[in-house]
Scaffold this motif. Structure first.
Motif, PDB file in Angstrom:
ATOM      1  N   ALA A   1      30.117   9.937 -11.146  1.00  0.00           N
ATOM      2  CA  ALA A   1      29.099   8.952 -10.775  1.00  0.00           C
ATOM      3  C   ALA A   1      28.919   8.912  -9.262  1.00  0.00           C
ATOM      4  CB  ALA A   1      29.478   7.577 -11.317  1.00  0.00           C
TER       5      ALA A   1
ATOM      6  N   GLU B   1      27.051  12.059  -8.123  1.00  0.00           N
ATOM      7  CA  GLU B   1      25.628  11.961  -8.462  1.00  0.00           C
ATOM      8  C   GLU B   1      24.906  11.006  -7.511  1.00  0.00           C
ATOM      9  OE1 GLU B   1      22.072  12.789 -10.153  1.00  0.00           O
ATOM     10  OE2 GLU B   1      23.967  13.842 -10.509  1.00  0.00           O
ATOM     11  N   THR B   2      25.542   9.886  -7.226  1.00  0.00           N
ATOM     12  CA  THR B   2      24.952   8.923  -6.299  1.00  0.00           C
ATOM     13  C   THR B   2      24.798   9.529  -4.906  1.00  0.00           C
ATOM     14  OG1 THR B   2      25.882   7.058  -7.535  1.00  0.00           O
ATOM     15  CG2 THR B   2      25.244   6.639  -5.251  1.00  0.00           C
TER      16      THR B   2
ATOM     17  N   ARG C   1      21.891  11.999  -4.910  1.00  0.00           N
ATOM     18  CA  ARG C   1      20.581  11.330  -4.875  1.00  0.00           C
ATOM     19  C   ARG C   1      20.298  10.746  -3.495  1.00  0.00           C
ATOM     20  NH1 ARG C   1      20.518   7.033  -9.138  1.00  0.00           N
ATOM     21  NH2 ARG C   1      22.737   7.337  -9.091  1.00  0.00           N
ATOM     22  N   LEU C   2      21.310  10.153  -2.878  1.00  0.00           N
ATOM     23  CA  LEU C   2      21.134   9.599  -1.537  1.00  0.00           C
ATOM     24  C   LEU C   2      20.800  10.699  -0.527  1.00  0.00           C
ATOM     25  CD1 LEU C   2      23.976   6.939  -1.324  1.00  0.00           C
ATOM     26  CD2 LEU C   2      21.520   6.521  -1.250  1.00  0.00           C
TER      27      LEU C   2
END
Length: 69
Positions: A16, A19-20, A23-24
């Motif tokens: 997680a 993935e975060t 995306r950032l």
């Protein structure tokens, strides 16, 4: 909670977080590219504006001495 459950929870959390962060990073890259593009466009507009002002001053008969005052 068993070691297997803790290990899975830790892996899920890491996934997680990865993935975060991905995306950032993508959002930051997009915003950086947009900002650079807008700054370049603004620079071009400023140069064009300076040219137009100079042309208008020339058309109005202002000489170089009048401009520098």
């Amino acid at each position: 909670m068993s070691n297997t459950d803790e290990s899975k929870a830790a892996n899920d959390l890491m996934d997680a977080m990865d993935e975060t962060m991905k995306r950032l990073q993508e959002k930051f890259q997009t915003i950086s590219e947009e900002l650079e593009s807008r700054l370049n466009e603004m620079g071009t507009r400023i140069v064009d504006l300076e040219k137009n002002v100079t042309e208008l001053m020339d058309q109005a008969g202002m000489d170089e001495q009048s401009r520098s005052k």
